[in-house]
Scaffold this motif. Structure first.
Motif: not given
Length: 305
Positions: A278-305
């Motif tokens: 599954t991971q090999q077949t849908y690698l492009h989707v998984i990588q795109e979702l990981e990029n979205q997750d990274n954006d969410k992580v950075m947004k969350h960390l930036a909100s922590l003061i």
């Protein structure tokens, strides 16, 4: 002497002895294809002339017109036979040792899946009031991600409408001269696929007067190309990218992943033997979702003061 036997003659004997009736017919046909390639590429190569150089040249010649994965499959077939030849002392060394697998660059493949808007456009033009037809077949694969042969092998008895799932336990061997039910691709392919309530209603109506143990969609010889051409016409009518029936399976899995469904759940639903497939077949989707997750992580960390 046996060592003077031509490679393609040995491979022919080997596959008939060890593979015929031991593997599925569709798999055996791949061995037959490998044999035809050996006849074409090395018609005079004998076992006693095999060396790492001659074997590498064989693979290079095959790789000149095939993609790397296809070359790998070809190599796996031939290597299996040569390992047996080595154990039988028909050759004195393994000519496949340290082999280098090559291949032509990936060709530009057709688009493999639709986005959610395109999928909805396709479903909107399906005609679902004429009894069992290819429109219902397309709807079912879009909603379940079944393989082509799995969907062909479905009977009304395979539906459990009360619990809203499909029981996948066999396929339809549409490639055989005398088509009939056949085993699933692997043990993991035997599974229960959950259905949404709308699909339950549609197929409970469709199947209520049909023979319980007869395939719903098979009434004569079925060809994959016939259904793919029909789907192509539908895609053009809906003014969306043209995909294949197998592309509907890819679409189903991709949309689930984008919706946040875990890789493990998608793998089970598709009947993959492991999550790596599954991971090999849908690698492009998984990588795109990981990029979205990274954006969410950075947004969350930036909100922590």
């Amino acid at each position: 002497m046996t060592q003077e036997m031509k490679l393609h003659h040995y491979f022919d004997q080997w596959m008939k002895l060890y593979k015929l009736d031991a593997v599925r017919e569709v798999t055996y046909q791949k061995y037959e294809m490998t044999h035809r390639q050996l006849v074409k590429l090395v018609p005079d190569l004998r076992l006693n002339d095999l060396s790492r150089l001659t074997y590498q040249q064989l693979l290079n010649d095959y790789a000149a017109t095939h993609e790397r994965q296809t070359v790998m499959d070809f190599h796996r077939h031939v290597k299996s036979s040569l390992i047996d030849a080595l154990e039988e002392d028909l050759i004195d060394r393994d000519p496949t040792r340290k082999v280098v697998i090559k291949g032509v660059q990936h060709r530009q493949h057709k688009i493999k899946f639709l986005n959610q808007h395109e999928m909805q456009s396709l479903l909107n033009i399906l005609v679902l009031d004429e009894g069992p037809n290819w429109d219902y077949f397309i709807l079912l694969i879009a909603k379940t991600g079944l393989r082509f042969s799995e969907a062909l092998g479905l009977t009304p008895r395979d539906f459990d409408f009360a619990h809203q799932y499909l029981n996948i336990k066999r396929t339809w061997d549409y490639k055989a001269a005398q088509s009939d039910f056949a085993p699933t691709k692997n043990k993991s392919s035997v599974r229960k696929v959950q259905l949404d309530w709308q699909t339950v209603i549609q197929f409970s109506q469709l199947t209520k007067d049909l023979p319980k143990d007869k395939p719903i969609f098979v009434h004569s010889k079925v060809y994959n190309d016939t259904v793919n051409h029909y789907l192509e016409r539908l895609c053009k009518r809906a003014e969306i990218n043209v995909i294949s029936i197998h592309g509907l399976r890819h679409t189903h899995a991709s949309l689930l992943l984008y919706a946040g469904v875990s890789i493990a759940s998608v793998a089970r639903r598709l009947g993959h033997s492991n999550m790596t497939t599954t991971q090999q077949t849908y690698l492009h989707v998984i990588q795109e979702l990981e990029n979205q997750d990274n954006d969410k992580v950075m947004k969350h960390l930036a909100s922590l003061i």
